[in-house]
Every structure is written in structure tokens, then in C-alpha cells.
Design a protein around this motif. Structure first.
Motif: not given
Length: 168
Positions: A57-61, A86-92, A94-97
Motif C-alpha cells: 500500500a502506498t500509504v500507512w493508513d 502523511d504521518f501526522i494527519k490521521l488518528k491511529f 479511529t483513522m479520523e483526519t
């Protein structure tokens, strides 16, 4: 006849990574490669239920979503990172932006659960910039070539000199 390893690439095909993936699929003689578009072809749940030897996957999420639907394949899913945001914009969890500010970016403040998840992966992850590589090592104690790998996209004169390495 030996069966070729099967690889799935989960990406945005209009990005450079999509063009790279299509070239890999076209020219690879060692692997069977399938490319899945984020926006319209398949969900992470569907990918997680397919039989692949490796899923990139080209991104961690995207990686985490695939793993969450099929935890038993977590050692077959890898990802890369492209920018600080990419590493700051989401909560781990809940995956919420989340809304972020310049201070979080400047200080590279990453969710501690994301850091823990990345450090505990059997296979590391890669980043495409020296800046990210160095920040993960200096700020979060990642180990080069164990937890984190530097994979440059494009020409970096310090490490890639086609006149010397390609022709000799």
C-alpha cells in the motif's frame, strides 16, 4: 514450472507510484502483479481476502485498513511514506483526519500509537525522502535498514549516478 509470487499494489494510479506500478506489472518476469486503484476498483476488505504473497500500500493508513480486516496477513502487507503530513494527519485508532498546524509539522508530532505500530512490524516500511528517514531515526529511534528504509523516487545525485553505476 515454479509459481511466481503474487503481489498486489494498492495505490492511486494517477500518482507517480501508479505509473511505477504499471511499469513493474508490464515488465516483471519474476512476479505476478495486480494493481488496485483506491478510488474505484476494490476496498481494503476485498484485498485482505485475496491470496497474495505480498501487498504493498502506498500509504500507512491503506496498509492498516487492509490488516484490520484480515489480521493474519499483517506480515504480508507493507507500505511507504511520502511526506511529513502523511504521518501526522490521521488518528491511529479511529483513522479520523485531524486538523493539524505548522507546529505539529515542524516538530514532527506523530501519534504514539502509530509509532508503536510501525516499530512492531515484522517488515519495516520505506520513506522516499532523506528528511523523513532522518526524522524517524532522530525523533523516534527507528533503526535504519531494520524498521525503516530509504527508497528514493527520482534521481538523487548523492546516491545515483547513471554514468558510473549503469554503464560500468
Amino acid at each position: 514450472k515454479t509459481k511466481k509470487p503474487r503481489i498486489a499494489i494498492y495505490t492511486e494510479t494517477k500518482w507517480a507510484f501508479g505509473r511505477i506500478a504499471n511499469a513493474l506489472k508490464k515488465y516483471s518476469k519474476l512476479f505476478d502483479i495486480d494493481i488496485y486503484e483506491w478510488s474505484n476498483s476494490i476496498t481494503p476488505t476485498q484485498i485482505a481476502n485475496l491470496q497474495y504473497d505480498l501487498i504493498y500500500a502506498t500509504v500507512w493508513d491503506g496498509c492498516r485498513l487492509i490488516e484490520s480486516f484480515q489480521p493474519k496477513i499483517k506480515n504480508k502487507v507493507i507500505f511507504s511514506g511520502h511526506g511529513l503530513v502523511d504521518f501526522i494527519k490521521l488518528k491511529f485508532q479511529t483513522m479520523e483526519t485531524i486538523d493539524i498546524n505548522h507546529q505539529q509539522i515542524d516538530n514532527f508530532i506523530v501519534d504514539s500509537q502509530l509509532i508503536e505500530w510501525m516499530k512492531n512490524r515484522k517488515m519495516g516500511f520505506s520513506v522516499v525522502s532523506h528528511q523523513l528517514f532522518n526524522l524517524f531515526i532522530s525523533s523516534y529511534g527507528f533503526l535504519p535498514n531494520q524498521n525503516i528504509y530509504l527508497t528514493q523516487c527520482g534521481v538523487d545525485d548523492e546516491i545515483f549516478q547513471p554514468g558510473e553505476s549503469f554503464y560500468n
